[in-house]
Design a protein around this motif. Structure first.
Motif, PDB file in Angstrom:
ATOM      1  N   ARG A  43       0.776  -1.426   0.107  1.00  0.00           N
ATOM      2  CA  ARG A  43      -0.112  -0.035  -0.091  1.00  0.00           C
ATOM      3  C   ARG A  43       0.767   1.496  -0.118  1.00  0.00           C
ATOM      4  O   ARG A  43       1.886   1.348   0.695  1.00  0.00           O
ATOM      5  CB  ARG A  43      -1.026   0.070   1.100  1.00  0.00           C
ATOM      6  CG  ARG A  43      -2.314  -0.746   1.071  1.00  0.00           C
ATOM      7  CD  ARG A  43      -3.305  -0.403   2.308  1.00  0.00           C
ATOM      8  NE  ARG A  43      -3.406  -1.846   2.783  1.00  0.00           N
ATOM      9  CZ  ARG A  43      -3.492  -2.009   3.992  1.00  0.00           C
ATOM     10  NH1 ARG A  43      -3.299  -1.117   4.849  1.00  0.00           N
ATOM     11  NH2 ARG A  43      -3.468  -3.330   4.436  1.00  0.00           N
ATOM     12  N   LEU A  44       0.405   2.043  -0.850  1.00  0.00           N
ATOM     13  CA  LEU A  44       1.201   3.417  -0.893  1.00  0.00           C
ATOM     14  C   LEU A  44       0.884   4.353   0.760  1.00  0.00           C
ATOM     15  O   LEU A  44      -0.285   4.200   1.113  1.00  0.00           O
ATOM     16  CB  LEU A  44       0.622   4.424  -1.829  1.00  0.00           C
ATOM     17  CG  LEU A  44       1.056   5.655  -2.221  1.00  0.00           C
ATOM     18  CD1 LEU A  44       2.642   5.257  -2.716  1.00  0.00           C
ATOM     19  CD2 LEU A  44       0.438   6.606  -3.270  1.00  0.00           C
ATOM     20  N   ARG A  45       2.132   4.560   0.980  1.00  0.00           N
ATOM     21  CA  ARG A  45       2.074   5.244   2.756  1.00  0.00           C
ATOM     22  C   ARG A  45       1.723   6.918   2.371  1.00  0.00           C
ATOM     23  O   ARG A  45       1.552   7.459   3.560  1.00  0.00           O
ATOM     24  CB  ARG A  45       3.209   5.064   3.128  1.00  0.00           C
ATOM     25  CG  ARG A  45       3.494   3.440   3.638  1.00  0.00           C
ATOM     26  CD  ARG A  45       4.732   3.114   4.139  1.00  0.00           C
ATOM     27  NE  ARG A  45       4.730   1.637   4.423  1.00  0.00           N
ATOM     28  CZ  ARG A  45       4.853   0.400   3.562  1.00  0.00           C
ATOM     29  NH1 ARG A  45       4.749   0.844   2.414  1.00  0.00           N
ATOM     30  NH2 ARG A  45       4.543  -0.505   4.275  1.00  0.00           N
ATOM     31  N   GLY A  46       1.873   7.528   1.334  1.00  0.00           N
ATOM     32  CA  GLY A  46       1.586   8.980   1.323  1.00  0.00           C
ATOM     33  C   GLY A  46       0.850   9.258   0.182  1.00  0.00           C
ATOM     34  O   GLY A  46       0.183   8.331  -0.705  1.00  0.00           O
ATOM     35  N   SER A  47       0.682  10.287  -0.099  1.00  0.00           N
ATOM     36  CA  SER A  47      -0.520  10.766  -1.339  1.00  0.00           C
ATOM     37  C   SER A  47       0.549  10.919  -2.553  1.00  0.00           C
ATOM     38  O   SER A  47       1.728  10.979  -2.445  1.00  0.00           O
ATOM     39  CB  SER A  47      -1.034  11.995  -0.767  1.00  0.00           C
ATOM     40  OG  SER A  47       0.061  13.184  -0.750  1.00  0.00           O
ATOM     41  N   LEU A  48      -0.149  10.727  -3.477  1.00  0.00           N
ATOM     42  CA  LEU A  48       0.349  10.695  -4.745  1.00  0.00           C
ATOM     43  C   LEU A  48       0.651  12.236  -5.268  1.00  0.00           C
ATOM     44  O   LEU A  48       0.145  13.117  -4.885  1.00  0.00           O
ATOM     45  CB  LEU A  48      -0.485  10.324  -5.853  1.00  0.00           C
ATOM     46  CG  LEU A  48      -0.916   8.659  -5.901  1.00  0.00           C
ATOM     47  CD1 LEU A  48      -2.045   8.385  -6.863  1.00  0.00           C
ATOM     48  CD2 LEU A  48       0.407   7.915  -6.141  1.00  0.00           C
ATOM     49  N   LYS A  49       1.810  12.244  -5.891  1.00  0.00           N
ATOM     50  CA  LYS A  49       2.357  13.468  -6.211  1.00  0.00           C
ATOM     51  C   LYS A  49       2.056  13.750  -7.717  1.00  0.00           C
ATOM     52  O   LYS A  49       2.534  13.605  -8.524  1.00  0.00           O
ATOM     53  CB  LYS A  49       3.888  13.577  -6.019  1.00  0.00           C
ATOM     54  CG  LYS A  49       4.362  13.696  -4.575  1.00  0.00           C
ATOM     55  CD  LYS A  49       5.916  13.900  -4.395  1.00  0.00           C
ATOM     56  CE  LYS A  49       6.130  13.430  -3.171  1.00  0.00           C
ATOM     57  NZ  LYS A  49       6.222  12.419  -2.352  1.00  0.00           N
TER      58      LYS A  49
END
Length: 147
Positions: A43-49
């Protein structure tokens, strides 16, 4: 906000539909469902840039600008049977016969069936002409087989 953003025009499941699907699966929220089915280590731990959304017109203008940088060159790779005469029987029965290029199903892989059949016919003809038990043809060279 512009009216032509894809997100505003996309028809997806309504909030009620989403709740009904989640309830049928036994989850209270989409986040709970994702937490249960997507392994934590991927899972992605931050938001997409991501850059700000563009309108369809802005995206098309940007794509046109990028495409405008292309330079057209003559390709001499493959399909090189230039200024040759193709007999009518070949045109009608091979090149213009939709059985050679029409997909048997909507899947792209199936469109190759006619091309593969052309190669098989070529190999059969080579075997007949040479008397050899086997013949080979490149899987990427159906045009040579047709010629």
């Amino acid at each position: 906000m512009s009216n032509d953003l894809f997100a505003e025009r996309h028809i997806g499941p309504s909030a009620d539909d989403q709740r009904a699907m989640l309830r049928a699966l036994g989850y209270d929220s989409l986040d709970a469902f994702i937490a249960a089915v997507v392994p934590a280590d991927i899972r992605l731990r931050g938001s997409l840039k991501l850059p700000a959304a563009k309108s369809e017109q802005e995206a098309l203008a940007e794509l046109r600008a990028i495409a405008g940088q292309n330079q057209v060159y003559r390709s001499y790779l493959g399909l090189g049977y230039h200024d040759t005469y193709t007999p009518g029987v070949i045109l009608r029965n091979v090149l213009e016969n939709p059985g050679w290029y029409t997909a048997y199903t909507p899947y792209q892989a199936e469109i190759a069936q006619g091309r593969l059949e052309a190669l098989l016919n070529f190999q059969t003809m080579v075997s007949d002409l040479t008397g050899l038990e086997i013949a080979n043809a490149s899987l990427l060279d159906e045009w040579t087989a047709a010629a």
